[in-house]
Scaffold this motif. Structure first.
Motif, PDB file in Angstrom:
ATOM      1  N   PRO A   7       0.894  -1.163  -0.046  1.00 34.41           N
ATOM      2  CA  PRO A   7      -0.067  -0.081   0.019  1.00 34.41           C
ATOM      3  C   PRO A   7       0.805   1.273   0.058  1.00 34.41           C
ATOM      4  CG  PRO A   7      -0.777  -1.580   1.535  1.00 34.41           C
ATOM      5  CD  PRO A   7       0.397  -2.222   0.964  1.00 34.41           C
ATOM      6  N   PRO A   8       0.410   2.144  -0.706  1.00 30.34           N
ATOM      7  CA  PRO A   8       1.078   3.360  -0.815  1.00 30.34           C
ATOM      8  C   PRO A   8       1.369   4.257   0.430  1.00 30.34           C
ATOM      9  CG  PRO A   8      -0.973   3.891  -1.955  1.00 30.34           C
ATOM     10  CD  PRO A   8      -0.863   2.340  -1.638  1.00 30.34           C
ATOM     11  N   GLU A   9       2.469   4.900   0.540  1.00 31.18           N
ATOM     12  CA  GLU A   9       2.560   5.940   1.631  1.00 31.18           C
ATOM     13  C   GLU A   9       1.579   7.174   1.204  1.00 31.18           C
ATOM     14  OE1 GLU A   9       4.544   5.582   4.194  1.00 31.18           O
ATOM     15  OE2 GLU A   9       4.847   3.550   3.539  1.00 31.18           O
ATOM     16  N   PRO A  10       1.374   8.116   2.296  1.00 27.36           N
ATOM     17  CA  PRO A  10       0.445   9.230   2.114  1.00 27.36           C
ATOM     18  C   PRO A  10       1.066  10.114   1.039  1.00 27.36           C
ATOM     19  CG  PRO A  10       0.956   8.951   4.498  1.00 27.36           C
ATOM     20  CD  PRO A  10       2.020   7.887   3.746  1.00 27.36           C
ATOM     21  N   SER A  11       2.197  10.451   0.992  1.00 25.32           N
ATOM     22  CA  SER A  11       2.790  11.233   0.200  1.00 25.32           C
ATOM     23  C   SER A  11       2.847  10.705  -1.250  1.00 25.32           C
ATOM     24  CB  SER A  11       4.216  11.587   0.378  1.00 25.32           C
ATOM     25  OG  SER A  11       5.259  10.517   0.489  1.00 25.32           O
ATOM     26  N   THR A  12       2.530   9.571  -1.742  1.00 27.53           N
ATOM     27  CA  THR A  12       2.344   9.073  -3.059  1.00 27.53           C
ATOM     28  C   THR A  12       1.500   9.736  -3.846  1.00 27.53           C
ATOM     29  OG1 THR A  12       2.930   6.718  -2.038  1.00 27.53           O
ATOM     30  CG2 THR A  12       2.149   6.730  -4.230  1.00 27.53           C
ATOM     31  N   ARG A  13       2.092  10.164  -4.950  1.00 27.44           N
ATOM     32  CA  ARG A  13       1.010  10.977  -5.971  1.00 27.44           C
ATOM     33  C   ARG A  13       0.243   9.919  -6.945  1.00 27.44           C
ATOM     34  NH1 ARG A  13       2.424  15.662  -5.089  1.00 27.44           N
ATOM     35  NH2 ARG A  13       1.360  16.677  -6.859  1.00 27.44           N
ATOM     36  N   LEU A  14      -0.976  10.431  -6.838  1.00 27.98           N
ATOM     37  CA  LEU A  14      -2.105   9.690  -7.663  1.00 27.98           C
ATOM     38  C   LEU A  14      -1.740   9.436  -9.034  1.00 27.98           C
ATOM     39  CD1 LEU A  14      -5.457  10.749  -5.979  1.00 27.98           C
ATOM     40  CD2 LEU A  14      -3.878   8.856  -5.647  1.00 27.98           C
ATOM     41  N   GLY A  15      -1.537  10.730  -9.658  1.00 25.84           N
ATOM     42  CA  GLY A  15      -1.145  10.596 -11.195  1.00 25.84           C
ATOM     43  C   GLY A  15       0.310  10.255 -11.429  1.00 25.84           C
ATOM     44  N   GLY A  16       1.207  10.845 -10.861  1.00 25.78           N
ATOM     45  CA  GLY A  16       2.476  10.669 -11.365  1.00 25.78           C
ATOM     46  C   GLY A  16       3.110   9.146 -10.844  1.00 25.78           C
ATOM     47  N   ASP A  17       2.852   8.756  -9.594  1.00 26.17           N
ATOM     48  CA  ASP A  17       3.324   7.537  -9.056  1.00 26.17           C
ATOM     49  C   ASP A  17       2.468   6.565  -9.282  1.00 26.17           C
ATOM     50  OD1 ASP A  17       5.560   8.728  -7.829  1.00 26.17           O
ATOM     51  OD2 ASP A  17       4.277   9.273  -6.129  1.00 26.17           O
TER      52      ASP A  17
END
Length: 85
Positions: free
Chosen positions: A29-39
């Motif tokens: 699961p992604p971290e809070p700072s993970t970018r929806l578009g870019g990452d």
């Protein structure tokens, strides 16, 4: 206000759903700072599908239009938590 345990559980569920629906899956699961578009590869249609999943997972949740402007996982978590209060 939600208790801390419940809030942590909601955040975990949101992160799992974000990853499950993501066009690009990068493991845990992604971290809070993970970018929806870019990452994770989300576009506007992907965000619409994510909102539908969130509303299905959390009965009574009405995600505001701002969800489509969310840039990070943390912003999605906040929208869900605010929507459940």
């Amino acid at each position: 206000m939600q208790d801390v345990t419940n809030e942590a559980e909601i955040r975990r569920t949101v992160r799992t759903l974000v990853l499950d629906a993501a066009p690009i899956k990068n493991g845990p699961p992604p971290e809070p700072s993970t970018r929806l578009g870019g990452d994770l590869g989300y576009d506007s249609l992907g965000k619409e599908e994510l909102v539908a999943l969130l509303e299905q997972e959390f009965p009574g949740l009405s995600v505001p239009d701002e969800a489509f402007e969310a840039e990070t996982v943390a912003e999605v978590e906040s929208l869900v938590l605010d929507g459940l209060r």
